[in-house]
Design an enzyme around this catalytic site. Structure first.
Site, PDB file in Angstrom:
ATOM      1  N   LYS A   1       1.075  -1.337  -0.029  1.00  0.00           N
ATOM      2  CA  LYS A   1      -0.764  -0.177   0.299  1.00  0.00           C
ATOM      3  C   LYS A   1       0.804   1.289   0.095  1.00  0.00           C
ATOM      4  O   LYS A   1       0.235   2.820  -0.920  1.00  0.00           O
ATOM      5  CB  LYS A   1      -1.333  -0.500   1.380  1.00  0.00           C
ATOM      6  CG  LYS A   1      -1.787  -1.056   1.199  1.00  0.00           C
ATOM      7  CD  LYS A   1      -3.131  -0.798   1.676  1.00  0.00           C
ATOM      8  CE  LYS A   1      -4.898  -1.658   1.545  1.00  0.00           C
ATOM      9  NZ  LYS A   1      -4.174  -3.143   1.868  1.00  0.00           N
TER      10      LYS A   1
ATOM     11  N   GLU B   1      -9.335   6.680   4.402  1.00  0.00           N
ATOM     12  CA  GLU B   1     -10.235   5.394   5.383  1.00  0.00           C
ATOM     13  C   GLU B   1      -9.863   4.117   5.165  1.00  0.00           C
ATOM     14  O   GLU B   1      -8.865   4.711   4.034  1.00  0.00           O
ATOM     15  CB  GLU B   1     -11.556   5.854   3.905  1.00  0.00           C
ATOM     16  CG  GLU B   1     -11.736   4.772   3.203  1.00  0.00           C
ATOM     17  CD  GLU B   1     -10.330   4.564   1.874  1.00  0.00           C
ATOM     18  OE1 GLU B   1     -10.164   3.537   1.471  1.00  0.00           O
ATOM     19  OE2 GLU B   1     -10.384   6.401   1.186  1.00  0.00           O
TER      20      GLU B   1
ATOM     21  N   SER C   1       1.220  -9.835  -1.313  1.00  0.00           N
ATOM     22  CA  SER C   1       1.441  -8.280  -0.951  1.00  0.00           C
ATOM     23  C   SER C   1       1.641  -7.732   0.609  1.00  0.00           C
ATOM     24  O   SER C   1       1.730  -6.485   0.375  1.00  0.00           O
ATOM     25  CB  SER C   1      -0.250  -8.246  -1.495  1.00  0.00           C
ATOM     26  OG  SER C   1      -1.446  -8.978  -0.282  1.00  0.00           O
TER      27      SER C   1
HETATM   28  C1  LIG Z   1      -5.946  -3.811   1.597  1.00  0.00           C
HETATM   29  C2  LIG Z   1      -4.312  -5.726   1.333  1.00  0.00           C
HETATM   30  C3  LIG Z   1      -5.117  -6.220   0.220  1.00  0.00           C
HETATM   31  C4  LIG Z   1      -6.141  -5.924  -0.943  1.00  0.00           C
HETATM   32  O1  LIG Z   1      -6.294  -4.587  -1.463  1.00  0.00           O
HETATM   33  P1  LIG Z   1      -6.423  -4.310  -3.065  1.00  0.00           P
HETATM   34  O2  LIG Z   1      -5.979  -3.359  -2.926  1.00  0.00           O
HETATM   35  O3  LIG Z   1      -6.685  -5.123  -4.019  1.00  0.00           O
HETATM   36  O4  LIG Z   1      -4.272  -5.027  -3.424  1.00  0.00           O
HETATM   37  C5  LIG Z   1      -3.734  -7.182  -0.365  1.00  0.00           C
HETATM   38  N1  LIG Z   1      -3.127  -7.860   0.651  1.00  0.00           N
HETATM   39  C6  LIG Z   1      -2.385  -6.604   1.753  1.00  0.00           C
HETATM   40  C7  LIG Z   1      -1.693  -7.072   2.279  1.00  0.00           C
HETATM   41  C8  LIG Z   1      -3.220  -5.181   1.792  1.00  0.00           C
HETATM   42  O5  LIG Z   1      -2.902  -4.878   3.077  1.00  0.00           O
END
Ligand SMILES: *Cc1c(COP(=O)(O)O)cnc(C)c1O
Length: 407
Positions: free
Chosen positions: A97, A119, A386
């Site tokens: 993020k 948010e 992610s």
């Molecule tokens: C917020 C988040 C997501 C989901 O958000 P996307 O916009 O779909 O990427 C996925 N993985 C992690 C670690 C997150 O913090």
């Protein structure tokens, strides 16, 4: 890196449409601000000094490039395709993020806006936003559902340490959708002084485009790295899909590579039962929510349905419009993992690779676990790791160990 300057500009069109999806479904009072953001972004994208500042901070502050790691033990455990993990979990604040939060903070600076709102659901986007606001001396207010604040107390404390004001939203389900409504209300009122750092590839144009472009670096790096390591492109990309930012970030640089298949994994919750999941492509319908036209979970009257997922970051009724487009085109395949499958994948990756993933990420790993054994050992999968699981320790302990941990 110059990932922005080289982003293909064909989609969205100048009105923010990805085919029939996307657009600008906002109150008139926001149109001027969105137009201003669009033109400032176009200027920034063409400005080498903007890209240079972004690249410098991505490298020295955020920790890019992230490694592309060959998960050797997971690969032999699954007995099929070679599995590589793109290590976004190693970034500052623990997830992808920050790529977007940093880029948008630099845009806010260009716009001369010193107040930031955001948010957050799980709190990861709130933490990333509070972090870059501290870094640039910007005032920061984060809206968060009261229920989410209780579930994610650790991230609430982090945001407060970083100097952000966290505002509890008590309307409705008191989760992400209501927090977005509150942030939009604030933006309408304070639009002259305030930039809204939207946290996923969602909302009105130009946000889905801007958020995608700031995450595009994930796939640009992964493409270069796999060519260095394997001297060929991967066969399959896998990523979890909440709004869709980490997934489109990985996928985008490969979209023109016809041999590379892609799979997005939504939250299947307790299974595809009305109100118990957040898999918009499993029975969702076309509609408009919070600025954009896309697939969403709504009843016959168009009322948004309740959603559920063990991972707050995937627990949202609408999916990013660009994903809806590529799904209809047949370019990207979408599936889902249930809570149980994600929790099981969380354990597998922790025990076999020593990597504790975020619960969102674990949905993508669940698909790797299903799919790799069906593929030839010469095949290559890249999965987007992610985020890391520190934020989810209490939640996972409750489900897996049956223990209550309080922070
Ligand atoms: C917020 C988040 C997501 C989901 O958000 P996307 O916009 O779909 O990427 C996925 N993985 C992690 C670690 C997150 O913090």
């Amino acid at each position: 890196m110059s990932t922005l300057a080289h982003a293909p500009a064909s989609l969205p069109d100048s009105h923010g449409h990805f085919g029939q999806f996307g657009g600008m479904f906002v109150p008139e009072t926001l149109m001027a601000a969105l137009k201003e953001l669009e033109s400032e972004y176009a200027a920034a994208r063409a400005d080498a000094s903007f890209q240079a500042e972004l690249d410098d901070l991505l490298h020295n502050y955020v920790g890019r490039p992230t490694p592309l790691y060959f998960a050797e033990r997971l690969t032999s455990h699954l007995g099929g395709a070679k599995v590589y993990l793109k290590r976004e979990d190693l970034l500052h604040t623990g997830a992808h993020k920050i790529n977007n939060a940093l880029g948008q903070a630099l845009l806010a600076k260009r716009l001369g806006k010193k107040r930031i709102i955001a948010e957050t659901g799980a709190g990861q986007h709130g933490v990333a936003t509070a972090t870059v606001c501290a870094r640039f001396g910007l005032q920061c207010r984060v809206y968060m559902g009261k229920v989410d604040m209780e579930r994610q107390a650790l991230n609430v404390a982090r945001m407060r340490f970083l100097g952000a004001e966290v505002v509890a939203v008590t309307a409705g389900q008191a989760t992400l959708k209501e927090a977005v409504n509150e942030a939009m209300r604030d933006w309408v009122t304070n639009v002259r002084t305030t930039h809204y750092i939207l946290g996923s590839a969602l909302g009105s144009h130009p946000f889905p485009m801007i958020v995608r472009d700031f995450h595009r670096v994930i796939g640009v790096e992964a493409r270069r790295q796999i060519l260095e390591k394997e001297n060929r492109l991967p066969d399959m990309l896998i990523a979890c899909v909440g709004g869709g930012s980490n997934a489109i970030g990985l996928f985008h640089a490969f979209l023109n590579d016809a041999s590379v298949k892609m799979c997005g994994v939504e939250a299947g919750g307790d299974g595809i039962i009305q109100g118990r999941h957040a898999a918009r492509f499993q029975g969702g319908k076309l509609g408009v929510l919070q600025g954009t036209k896309t697939y969403l979970l709504a009843n016959h009257d168009g009322q948004i349905e309740l959603t559920h997922s063990v991972s707050a970051g995937l627990d949202y009724a609408a999916v990013g419009p660009e994903h809806a487009y590529y799904r209809d085109q047949g370019r990207i395949e979408y599936t889902y993992a249930t809570d149980d499958e994600a929790l099981s994948a969380f354990r597998t990756l922790s025990e076999i690779e020593g990597l504790i993933p975020a619960l969102e990420t674990a949905h993508g790993i669940a698909e790797v676990i299903k799919r790799a054994p069906t593929m030839d050992p010469s095949a290559i999968i890249i999965a987007n790791l992610s985020g890391r699981g520190d934020k989810d320790v209490a939640q996972a302990a409750r489900h897996i160990l049956g223990e209550e941990i309080k922070f």
